[in-house]
Design an enzyme around this catalytic site. Structure first.
Site, PDB file in Angstrom:
ATOM      1  N   ASN A   8       0.493  -1.363  -0.156  1.00  0.00           N
ATOM      2  CA  ASN A   8       0.305   0.015  -0.202  1.00  0.00           C
ATOM      3  C   ASN A   8       1.307   1.558   0.270  1.00  0.00           C
ATOM      4  O   ASN A   8       1.443   1.677   0.622  1.00  0.00           O
ATOM      5  CB  ASN A   8      -0.699   0.163   1.538  1.00  0.00           C
ATOM      6  CG  ASN A   8      -1.958   0.950   1.137  1.00  0.00           C
ATOM      7  OD1 ASN A   8      -2.136   2.221   0.468  1.00  0.00           O
ATOM      8  ND2 ASN A   8      -2.844   1.285   2.252  1.00  0.00           N
ATOM      9  N   ARG A  89      -2.107  -2.558  -4.010  1.00  0.00           N
ATOM     10  CA  ARG A  89      -2.830  -1.101  -3.646  1.00  0.00           C
ATOM     11  C   ARG A  89      -3.543   0.408  -4.738  1.00  0.00           C
ATOM     12  O   ARG A  89      -2.506   0.390  -4.869  1.00  0.00           O
ATOM     13  CB  ARG A  89      -3.638  -0.563  -2.141  1.00  0.00           C
ATOM     14  CG  ARG A  89      -4.609   0.144  -1.677  1.00  0.00           C
ATOM     15  CD  ARG A  89      -4.464   0.542  -0.894  1.00  0.00           C
ATOM     16  NE  ARG A  89      -5.874   1.694  -0.194  1.00  0.00           N
ATOM     17  CZ  ARG A  89      -5.652   2.660   0.097  1.00  0.00           C
ATOM     18  NH1 ARG A  89      -4.682   3.366   0.631  1.00  0.00           N
ATOM     19  NH2 ARG A  89      -7.341   3.507   0.206  1.00  0.00           N
ATOM     20  N   HIS A 178     -12.766   2.882  -0.628  1.00  0.00           N
ATOM     21  CA  HIS A 178     -12.613   1.787   1.065  1.00  0.00           C
ATOM     22  C   HIS A 178     -13.327   0.370   0.079  1.00  0.00           C
ATOM     23  O   HIS A 178     -13.688  -0.464   0.977  1.00  0.00           O
ATOM     24  CB  HIS A 178     -13.018   2.217   2.275  1.00  0.00           C
ATOM     25  CG  HIS A 178     -12.917   3.232   2.349  1.00  0.00           C
ATOM     26  ND1 HIS A 178     -13.281   4.140   3.187  1.00  0.00           N
ATOM     27  CD2 HIS A 178     -11.249   3.688   3.251  1.00  0.00           C
ATOM     28  CE1 HIS A 178     -12.396   4.986   4.023  1.00  0.00           C
ATOM     29  NE2 HIS A 178     -10.886   4.716   4.076  1.00  0.00           N
ATOM     30  N   ARG A 239     -11.201  15.915   7.112  1.00  0.00           N
ATOM     31  CA  ARG A 239     -12.469  15.701   5.706  1.00  0.00           C
ATOM     32  C   ARG A 239     -12.782  16.377   6.150  1.00  0.00           C
ATOM     33  O   ARG A 239     -14.059  15.715   6.740  1.00  0.00           O
ATOM     34  CB  ARG A 239     -11.899  14.478   5.140  1.00  0.00           C
ATOM     35  CG  ARG A 239     -10.134  13.887   3.866  1.00  0.00           C
ATOM     36  CD  ARG A 239     -10.628  13.066   3.098  1.00  0.00           C
ATOM     37  NE  ARG A 239      -9.579  12.260   3.657  1.00  0.00           N
ATOM     38  CZ  ARG A 239      -9.781  10.750   3.521  1.00  0.00           C
ATOM     39  NH1 ARG A 239     -10.495  10.697   2.866  1.00  0.00           N
ATOM     40  NH2 ARG A 239      -8.995  10.149   4.299  1.00  0.00           N
ATOM     41  N   GLU A 383      -8.207  -6.189   4.725  1.00  0.00           N
ATOM     42  CA  GLU A 383      -7.500  -4.980   2.713  1.00  0.00           C
ATOM     43  C   GLU A 383      -6.399  -5.459   2.204  1.00  0.00           C
ATOM     44  O   GLU A 383      -6.501  -6.559   1.512  1.00  0.00           O
ATOM     45  CB  GLU A 383      -7.241  -3.664   2.655  1.00  0.00           C
ATOM     46  CG  GLU A 383      -8.535  -2.801   3.028  1.00  0.00           C
ATOM     47  CD  GLU A 383      -8.108  -1.724   3.749  1.00  0.00           C
ATOM     48  OE1 GLU A 383      -8.314  -1.740   4.263  1.00  0.00           O
ATOM     49  OE2 GLU A 383      -8.767  -0.598   2.697  1.00  0.00           O
TER      50      GLU A 383
END
Ligand code: ADP
Length: 396
Positions: A8, A89, A178, A239, A383
């Protein structure tokens, strides 16, 4: 012996996890931070041990070399030939990548072309891919896209009600993110519920630093809260999530140090959300501690987060016309007893009730009462495991 590494890569970091496949055993994992800056840090964890070194790492190619050398130095592998696959990823797959793919020159070019949709992420992901191709050119190399799971959304969900030419000519639509996490936890939730995922309506809530909620119907994503970029949806760590877009030109016109849209988007990405309201931190643990100590800003940040989460979950009850279960995952979803309790309490009308003895720290699986019409589950996301499995699945 088959070892697969899941990668990742961020703009200045590289997270990795090495698996023994097909046993799915984690052999080691690590993180390289501050790539391209002074005093980069490489951390490796294996066999209950942790090792860390500080050195200057100029770019992703060097980061990959250091990670591979670390694997040899700690005798996690004895030879590079033991590594047969790598899964990367990739954040933005656009409309093009509907599933993970074997990476050839064409796929890599397409990933770079899609950088316009994820300017911070895709170039870093591509740099990670190139770095591995340079050093281990012959291993199976697979790209796993954050957006792929959401490519099943119907047009009513993914289109924005703005002039059609901006979709047709500029690819402005909802892509979500996601996806790997929503895919994984929806499958694990089905196992926990003892039913095929095809027969279930699920609302999956990935609540970490980034937050996204997804409506999963029969195993497919039919709507999700992140949008054209991961800035949309409920408020997140730093965010803003959804706001009135007219705020953007208003701030540019009225605030001296916000000169253009990029300045405002930077504020919306980095100085907003939980951090923007609580002001002490974007870290939920600190905000919860502040709230418990009676801090008004932390209390407001907590209450606003709960309000935004409830509104999105409520929307997806409507999108799905009812749901079998709500699934909590990621840092906050897996660990915050208070967030789960507050979210579910306000949604009791939908037929959800938590079992207080089950909604505890470290809880996994069903945390609702036997009478709860809609089940509430805690499912730790993974993940990296999905990435490693996709390398196995696509291996020639
Ligand atoms: P990322 O999106 O960076 O992968 P994570 O999924 O690791 O993030 O989630 C990070 C968030 O989880 C942080 O806000 C952190 O405070 C929160 N978190 C972790 N443990 C707890 C806990 N015990 N209680 C409340 N929040 C927690």
């Amino acid at each position: 012996m088959s070892k697969t590494i899941a990668i990742n890569a961020g703009s200045s970091s590289l997270k990795w996890q090495l698996y023994q496949m097909p046993e799915e055993k984690v052999l080691a994992k690590g993180l390289i931070e501050r790539i391209g800056l002074k005093d980069s840090i490489s951390t490796v964890k294996f066999d209950g041990q942790a090792a860390s070194q500080t050195l200057d790492i100029a770019d992703h190619v060097q980061a990959v070399k250091i990670l591979l050398d670390d694997l040899l130095a700690h005798h996690i592998i004895e030879d590079f030939s033991e590594i047969t696959g790598v899964g990367h990823r990739v954040v933005a797959g656009g409309e093009f990548f509907k599933d993970s793919v074997l990476i050839d020159d064409e796929a890599l070019a397409k990933i770079e072309e899609l950088s316009a949709l994820a300017p911070l992420h895709n170039p870093a992901n591509a740099a990670g891919i190139r770095a591995f191709k340079n050093i281990l050119p012959d291993i199976t190399s697979v790209a796993v896209f954050d957006t792929a799971f959401h490519t099943t959304m119907p047009e009513v969900a993914y289109r924005y009600p703005i002039a059609t030419k901006y979709y047709e000519e500029n690819q402005v639509r909802k892509y979500g993110a996601h996806g790997t996490s929503h895919y994984y936890v929806s499958r694990e939730a089905a196992k926990a519920l003892g039913k095929p995922v095809e027969e279930l309506k699920l609302i999956t809530a990935h609540i970490g630093n980034g937050i996204s909620i997804t409506a999963v119907d029969g195993g497919k994503s039919v709507d999700t809260s992140m949008g054209f970029t991961p800035l949309a949806g409920p408020m997140m760590g730093t965010r803003s999530g959804d706001i009135d877009p007219a705020i953007i030109p208003y701030l540019i016109e009225n605030v001296a140090d916000l000169k253009d849209a990029a300045d405002v988007v930077n504020v919306l990405n980095k100085q907003s959300g939980i951090l923007g309201i609580a002001e002490v931190s974007s870290d939920m643990r600190e905000v919860e501690a502040g709230r418990e100590a009676g801090d008004a800003k932390c209390t407001l940040a907590f209450d606003m987060l709960i309000n935004r989460l409830q509104k999105f979950i409520g929307q997806y009850f409507a999108v799905l016309n009812g749901a079998d279960a709500l699934v909590f995952t990621a840092g906050i979803g897996e660990n915050s007893v208070a967030v789960r309790e507050a979210v579910v309490k306000g949604l009791s009308w939908f037929g959800m009730e938590l079992e207080p003895e089950k909604n505890v720290f470290g809880a996994e699986g069903d945390i609702s009462t036997p009478d709860s019409k809609v089940k509430v589950l805690v499912i730790p996301t993974d993940e990296e495991l999905v990435i490693a499995r996709d390398v196995e699945r696509l291996k020639k």
